[in-house]
Design a protein around this motif. Structure first.
Motif, PDB file in Angstrom:
ATOM      1  N   PHE A 185      -6.078  42.074 -29.061  1.00 43.11           N
ATOM      2  CA  PHE A 185      -5.576  43.310 -28.446  1.00 43.11           C
ATOM      3  C   PHE A 185      -5.250  44.357 -29.502  1.00 43.11           C
ATOM      4  O   PHE A 185      -5.290  45.545 -29.232  1.00 43.11           O
ATOM      5  N   PHE A 186      -4.903  43.871 -30.694  1.00 43.75           N
ATOM      6  CA  PHE A 186      -4.536  44.763 -31.798  1.00 43.75           C
ATOM      7  C   PHE A 186      -5.636  45.787 -32.048  1.00 43.75           C
ATOM      8  O   PHE A 186      -5.377  46.933 -32.376  1.00 43.75           O
ATOM      9  N   LYS A 234      -8.083  46.660 -29.876  1.00 44.20           N
ATOM     10  CA  LYS A 234      -8.649  47.300 -28.686  1.00 44.20           C
ATOM     11  C   LYS A 234      -8.303  48.773 -28.638  1.00 44.20           C
ATOM     12  O   LYS A 234      -7.306  49.207 -29.182  1.00 44.20           O
ATOM     13  N   LYS A 235      -9.128  49.516 -27.926  1.00 43.85           N
ATOM     14  CA  LYS A 235      -8.859  50.942 -27.763  1.00 43.85           C
ATOM     15  C   LYS A 235      -7.662  51.092 -26.821  1.00 43.85           C
ATOM     16  O   LYS A 235      -7.580  50.429 -25.787  1.00 43.85           O
ATOM     17  N   LYS A 236      -6.735  51.971 -27.206  1.00 44.83           N
ATOM     18  CA  LYS A 236      -5.539  52.142 -26.389  1.00 44.83           C
ATOM     19  C   LYS A 236      -5.800  53.141 -25.269  1.00 44.83           C
ATOM     20  O   LYS A 236      -6.349  54.211 -25.507  1.00 44.83           O
ATOM     21  N   PRO A 237      -5.445  52.798 -24.048  1.00 42.31           N
ATOM     22  CA  PRO A 237      -5.748  53.697 -22.938  1.00 42.31           C
ATOM     23  C   PRO A 237      -4.783  54.864 -22.808  1.00 42.31           C
ATOM     24  O   PRO A 237      -4.996  55.741 -21.979  1.00 42.31           O
ATOM     25  N   THR A 238      -3.736  54.893 -23.611  1.00 43.54           N
ATOM     26  CA  THR A 238      -2.717  55.940 -23.469  1.00 43.54           C
ATOM     27  C   THR A 238      -3.302  57.325 -23.723  1.00 43.54           C
ATOM     28  O   THR A 238      -4.071  57.513 -24.656  1.00 43.54           O
ATOM     29  N   ILE A 273       2.849  47.836 -34.828  1.00 39.18           N
ATOM     30  CA  ILE A 273       2.012  46.651 -34.615  1.00 39.18           C
ATOM     31  C   ILE A 273       2.247  46.085 -33.227  1.00 39.18           C
ATOM     32  O   ILE A 273       1.302  45.748 -32.501  1.00 39.18           O
ATOM     33  N   TRP A 305       0.464  48.257 -30.785  1.00 34.66           N
ATOM     34  CA  TRP A 305      -0.991  48.079 -30.762  1.00 34.66           C
ATOM     35  C   TRP A 305      -1.370  46.776 -30.087  1.00 34.66           C
ATOM     36  O   TRP A 305      -2.383  46.697 -29.404  1.00 34.66           O
ATOM     37  N   LEU A 347      -1.355  47.272 -26.372  1.00 35.95           N
ATOM     38  CA  LEU A 347      -2.206  48.371 -25.917  1.00 35.95           C
ATOM     39  C   LEU A 347      -1.436  49.680 -25.756  1.00 35.95           C
ATOM     40  O   LEU A 347      -1.667  50.447 -24.825  1.00 35.95           O
ATOM     41  N   PRO A 400       0.171  53.195 -28.080  1.00 34.12           N
ATOM     42  CA  PRO A 400      -0.019  53.827 -29.391  1.00 34.12           C
ATOM     43  C   PRO A 400       1.183  53.681 -30.314  1.00 34.12           C
ATOM     44  O   PRO A 400       1.063  53.875 -31.506  1.00 34.12           O
TER      45      PRO A 400
END
Lengths: 198, 325
Positions: A21-22, A24-28, B32, B35, B38, B40
């Motif tokens: 998950f680190f 992965k693209k963040k959906p925010t 960290i 992230w 999920l 920012p």
């Protein structure tokens, strides 16, 4: 022993999951600076439109107020003065107030309106500090004369835009073609609070 | 006099570095964790949220410093300082690197590891007294847990370290690092390392062993009643403990400032920081991955699993070293 090994494996799986998950693209979406495009017919803040000659479309018939399931609309009509005609018809709305806190944004007022005067724009940023400020009177609902006539929902860019769901910069929302200007009314909202609370 | 002055300057420098590290370790952790979940993470203050620690510090300073009516004022006010002082004291004996036979650190104590364990044991007082003196039930429960948990895990922790001491034949931290020039102790002492890793988490009260401050059960645990600067002190102490545990783990098991793959041109301090950073990353990773343990399981795990394994590990190590000689 078997449960111990299974436990260790489960533990490692858990670590692997968080680690994957680190990256992965963040959906925010960083909202105030980056905004999402809405559907063209998004039901947001109301707007009272004008005719090309600057006259108000609203004829003060109160059909919107009757149609409103939340009783959010107050219309008080008045006869047009012969030398100062506000609308092409006999009557115009002397007062037109919508309580945006009561409003459920169903769009029935829009449907009821015989002159397509009241429309729902995609503007949704209406936060304010006082309840009274949410009663929008004509000064905030009516399209300012310099801002044109206001678009009816059907004439907004058709269909769902190609970039729906994608992230666009706030700057690009000013572009009429791609959608709407989310901050257009900002100045008015901040300066002229002339709702019921004054 | 000169020696004292030198020690003072060194201490101030180390403190400065360590507190800065704390500030960014906090940001590092929040980033960290975000992230891995999920999100920012903090990104509003400064570029990439780099000024977040400063903003947090300013916020802490301006919060009201409350003392409950039921609290014992003297101990209540003293407790955070005990926590902080012991957490900072550990850094007095940690050698960060070495150049030309001179250690980079405040002091080179020949029983450094013992000094560290002594200090961390005193650190329990900070937490216990904080909960006890708050005059409130949740902090009390938190401090009761803290006392039980830290005492029982400290036992296994010390046991796991004794294996390293036997292999190195010294209690000096620099000596232990020198003993790892050829082989890091993480290999021969793998079991000891695993136990150290586990107990260190419990010792620093971090998830999944953070029952001392379990928010869902005890509001905030021992620091429920603390606010403002005093809460900040506990916060600093907790992170400093984490950094200290990472540093000690690096020294004991990962060869301290010894380079990896013979890359000797990279200075020792960078190796040390990298290894300690990996350690801290490990803790943050652990925190995002595992849920909090139930209290009785925590105690069961500590006494019925970790302690016997640590003892066994110690006995086997001692036997092997005895046979070799």
């Amino acid at each position: 022993m078997r449960t111990f090994v299974a436990g260790v494996i489960a533990l490692l799986q858990g670590f692997l999951t968080t680690f994957s998950f680190f990256f992965k693209k963040k959906p925010t979406i960083a909202y105030p600076t980056i905004k999402k495009q809405h559907a063209p017919r998004f039901h947001g803040l109301h707007e009272l439109r004008r005719y090309e000659d600057g006259k108000e479309r609203c004829i003060g018939c109160e059909l919107c107020a009757i149609a409103c399931p939340a009783n959010a609309i107050t219309v008080i009509g008045a006869e047009n003065a012969p030398d100062d005609r506000r609308s092409p018809g006999e009557r115009y709305a002397a007062r037109y107030e919508i309580d945006e806190l009561r409003c459920i944004f169903c769009g029935l007022c829009e449907e009821a309106c015989p002159t397509d005067a009241i429309v729902l724009t995609p503007r949704f940023e209406m936060s304010d500090y006082r309840r009274g400020s949410f009663v929008y009177a004509k000064d905030r609902l009516l399209v300012p004369p310099e801002a044109g006539v206001g678009r009816p929902p059907d004439e907004r860019p058709n269909g769902i835009p190609a970039d729906l769901g994608s992230v666009i910069e706030q700057k690009s929302t000013v572009d009429i073609e791609t959608g709407y200007d989310a901050t257009w009314r900002g100045g008015i909202l901040k300066t002229d609070r002339k709702g019921l609370a004054g | 006099m000169d020696v004292l002055l030198l020690a003072l300057i060194k201490s101030l420098f180390v403190l400065f570095v360590v507190v800065t590290t704390f500030a960014y370790a906090m940001l590092f952790e929040r980033k960290i964790m975000a992230w891995m979940q999920l999100r920012p993470g903090p990104n509003r203050v400064g570029p990439w949220g780099l000024m977040q620690p400063a903003a947090d510090a300013a916020k802490m300073l301006f919060k009201e410093d409350l003392t409950p009516n039921t609290a014992d004022p003297l101990i209540y006010k003293l407790a955070p300082w005990i926590s902080l002082a012991t957490a900072m004291g550990v850094f007095a004996v940690i050698p960060f690197s070495e150049s030309g036979g001179t250690l980079w650190g405040v002091g080179d104590v020949n029983a450094g590891i013992l000094f560290i364990f002594a200090l961390t044991s005193i650190g329990v007082y900070g937490i216990s007294l904080a909960g006890w003196s708050s005059g409130s039930k949740f902090p009390l429960l938190g401090s009761v847990r803290a006392t039980a948990q830290m005492i029982s895990y400290e036992l296994s922790m010390t046991m796991s370290v004794v294996g390293v001491l036997i292999l190195a034949g010294t209690t000096s931290l620099a000596g232990i690092v020198h003993a790892q020039n050829s082989l890091w102790f993480v290999l021969p002492q793998f079991v000891g390392f695993a136990i150290y890793l586990t107990t260190a988490v419990a010792e620093t009260n971090r998830a999944p062993f953070d029952l001392v401050e379990a928010e869902t059960e005890l509001v905030g645990g021992f620091h429920t009643e603390y606010s403002g600067l005093r809460f900040g002190l506990f916060f600093i102490a907790e992170y400093l403990n984490m950094i200290a545990v990472a540093c000690v783990g690096t020294l004991l098991f990962f060869g301290g400032w010894n380079p990896l793959f013979g890359l000797t041109f990279i200075p020792g301090i960078i190796w040390f920081v990298l290894k300690a950073g990996a350690f801290i990353f490990m803790y943050i990773w652990l925190r995002t991955t595992l849920p909090r343990l139930r209290y009785d399981r925590l105690m069961n795990f500590g006494w019925k699993f970790l302690l016997p394994v640590a003892t066994l590990n110690l006995m086997v190590t001692a036997a092997i070293v005895a046979v070799e000689h």
